[in-house]
Enzyme design. Structure first.
Site, PDB file in Angstrom:
ATOM      1  CE1 TYR A  29      -1.716   7.373  -0.554  1.00  0.00           C
ATOM      2  CE2 TYR A  29      -0.743   8.815  -2.161  1.00  0.00           C
ATOM      3  CZ  TYR A  29      -1.550   7.779  -1.823  1.00  0.00           C
ATOM      4  OH  TYR A  29      -2.364   7.503  -2.854  1.00  0.00           O
ATOM      5  CE1 TYR A  63      -2.464   4.041  -2.955  1.00  0.00           C
ATOM      6  CE2 TYR A  63      -4.257   3.260  -4.468  1.00  0.00           C
ATOM      7  CZ  TYR A  63      -3.470   4.279  -3.933  1.00  0.00           C
ATOM      8  OH  TYR A  63      -3.866   5.737  -4.186  1.00  0.00           O
TER       9      TYR A  63
END
Lengths: 145, 391
Positions: B297, B347
């Protein structure tokens, strides 16, 4: 009555800083700040300081909590200058910092009265207050010598 | 049917296009990516019996089930913590299959996070409100101080770490450059065909001075990603080679709070990722050197360093040397975010990098690791992680 020829006192610019979001468990903190008091939360039974404020002591599970004055002294644990997007409510970018207080708790606040080239990690600071919209005040920090 | 322990596997992945303006509802994005994942697996959407998403996903289970014609939903759950918990969706789905409670678990995340709402605008005109499951400490305790964006919270968190180890913003640039190189070769990526240089990174504007520039930040994107999880046994009979979930876990240590991590003892480490690493390595019996690829991440570039260190791919403070030395490259020690990551591809709250891990095991990535066979992939979103394996 005053005559129109008298110059009106310059009015202070209206605060543009966003007021805090007040929850029941943290109301004492923001109410205190409105009176320029810097209050912390301490467990009445075991004496643990907690931040952010919470309804129960995580050490002894007591719901008896005391609002105690904090020293207002601390150090800059980390800091940043938000450039983009320009933070709402500020004419110039503030210095945002994680302040480590003498009581061993940390909070996010601003360092004021400090140039962008003067801010340093672990710099000593002390509490002061700044006005927000809707007639509130919030604790901020300035360099301490 | 009696309950028994059942091994779980990922049978299907699906996505919409990644854009800045999808032009349709979040529910439609959710339905489209869900159908894509089911088609990929060769499972009818009617047979979905479990559903997992984020607490902050705006689509309702019942509404999505109505779109998909789901006949008999047996289990629904949501995970708190936003993107940092993304891999907890796999954890939940694995547990539901392990326990024999569900046969076809749909994981989805769909959002118009660019066209419909954005972070960092006037919070009083936003739908930013105090809700559980949001990691709301940031809002409550940061907004009056001008820290209104995830980037500002991320910078405050990174500052102490970068200061301690002398990590400069230029050091972070190596992560961005590598991920944009991957994205440049990935037709699904928003930045397809648009690599950057270290100088481009250094010339991009400050978002959080002196820590984060524009090219250290994830994109804002519209899109949806879905994953279909079933039993390993059943997955073997489906369309795709099964990708086994050999382990998955979540970790929320005391006083740690999603991205607004100011209260725990040592701000130069990511305790949640350390917790995930400890449990995940214990659960699987595997170690960092057993991984041939990682999906990590990367809402902001410093998060990559903190996770590489937490999982033991390098020592504390050595993340910057790891990435500078090409550790994330295809021929490096740990090819990482080969889709381009959240900075290069899109994203979708971390979900898009997780399905890249699946593609690497299947051997279908456009930046396929070929130097070695991809047997194991680490998927980490910080507060949760999973190890995927070739079955």
């Amino acid at each position: 009555m005053s005559t129109p020829t008298e110059a009106a006192a310059p009015t202070a610019p209206k605060p543009t800083r966003i007021p805090p979001i007040v929850t029941l468990d943290a109301k004492f903190f923001w109410d205190g700040a409105d009176q320029e008091q810097f209050l912390g939360q301490k467990c009445s039974d075991c004496g643990l300081f907690t931040f952010p404020p919470r309804p129960m002591c995580p050490q002894c599970f007591s719901v008896n909590r005391r609002e105690v004055p904090l020293s207002g002294r601390g150090t800059v644990h980390g800091w940043t200058i938000p450039r983009h997007p320009p933070p709402f409510g500020f004419k110039e970018s503030p210095i945002v910092a994680v302040i480590e207080l003498e009581e061993g708790i940390r909070m996010v606040s601003n360092v004021v009265g400090c140039g962008y080239d003067e801010i340093r990690q672990d710099m000593p600071v002390e509490v002061t207050f700044e006005a927000t919209m809707n007639n509130h005040k919030v604790p901020v920090f300035r360099p301490r010598t | 049917m009696t309950r028994k322990f059942t091994e779980a596997a990922i049978a299907g992945i699906g996505q919409t296009e990644f854009s800045k303006a999808s032009g349709r509802s979040e529910l439609q994005l959710a339905a489209e990516c869900a159908v894509a994942a089911c088609k990929d697996a060769g499972v009818s959407p009617h047979d979905i019996d479990g559903m997992v998403t984020f607490t902050i996903d705006n689509s309702d289970e019942v509404n999505l089930a109505r779109c998909l014609g789901v006949k008999d939903l047996a289990y629904t759950t949501r995970i708190p913590g936003g993107g940092a918990a993304a891999a907890a969706t796999i954890y939940q789905a694995m547990a539901m299959v392990n326990a024999g409670l569900c046969h076809n678990v749909l994981i989805w995340r769909a959002m118009n996070e660019r066209s419909q709402y954005r972070f960092g605008q006037n919070p009083q005109q936003q739908q930013m409100s105090y809700q559980s499951g949001n990691g709301t400490g940031s809002l409550l305790w940061c907004v009056p101080y001008g820290a209104m964006t995830p980037a500002s919270w991320g910078a405050l968190q990174a500052a102490r770490y970068m200061h301690k180890y002398g990590v400069t913003n230029r050091d972070l640039g190596y992560i961005s450059v590598q991920q944009r190189a991957y994205a440049a070769n990935n037709p699904n990526a928003w930045f397809y065909g648009k690599p950057i240089t270290l100088e481009d990174h250094q010339n991009s504007k400050w978002i959080q001075e002196p820590w984060l520039r524009l090219l250290d930040c994830c994109q804002e994107s519209d899109g949806g990603v879905a994953i279909l999880v079933t039993s390993l046994e059943r997955a073997r009979d489906l369309k795709q080679p099964p990708v086994q979930i050999v382990g998955a876990t979540q970790s929320i240590p005391y006083n740690v709070e999603v991205i607004s991590n100011y209260y725990h003892e040592d701000l130069t480490v990511m305790p949640e990722a350390q917790g995930v690493a400890k449990r995940l390595w214990a659960m699987t019996g595997l170690k960092p050197s057993d991984m041939q690829m990682a999906a990590i991440y990367d809402a902001f570039t410093p998060h990559v360093l903190l996770q590489l260190e937490a999982f033991g791919f390098c020592k504390p403070g050595e993340g910057k040397d790891f990435v500078k030395g090409g550790g994330m490259a295809l021929d490096g020690a740990l090819p990482t975010n080969t889709n381009g990551g959240l900075t290069g591809e899109a994203y979708i709250h971390g979900m898009n990098s997780m399905i890249e891990g699946v593609r690497q095991i299947r051997g279908t990535s456009c930046n396929q690791v070929t130097k070695k066979t991809v047997e194991h992939v680490l998927v980490s979103s910080g507060m949760a992680g999973a190890v995927l394996a070739k079955a």
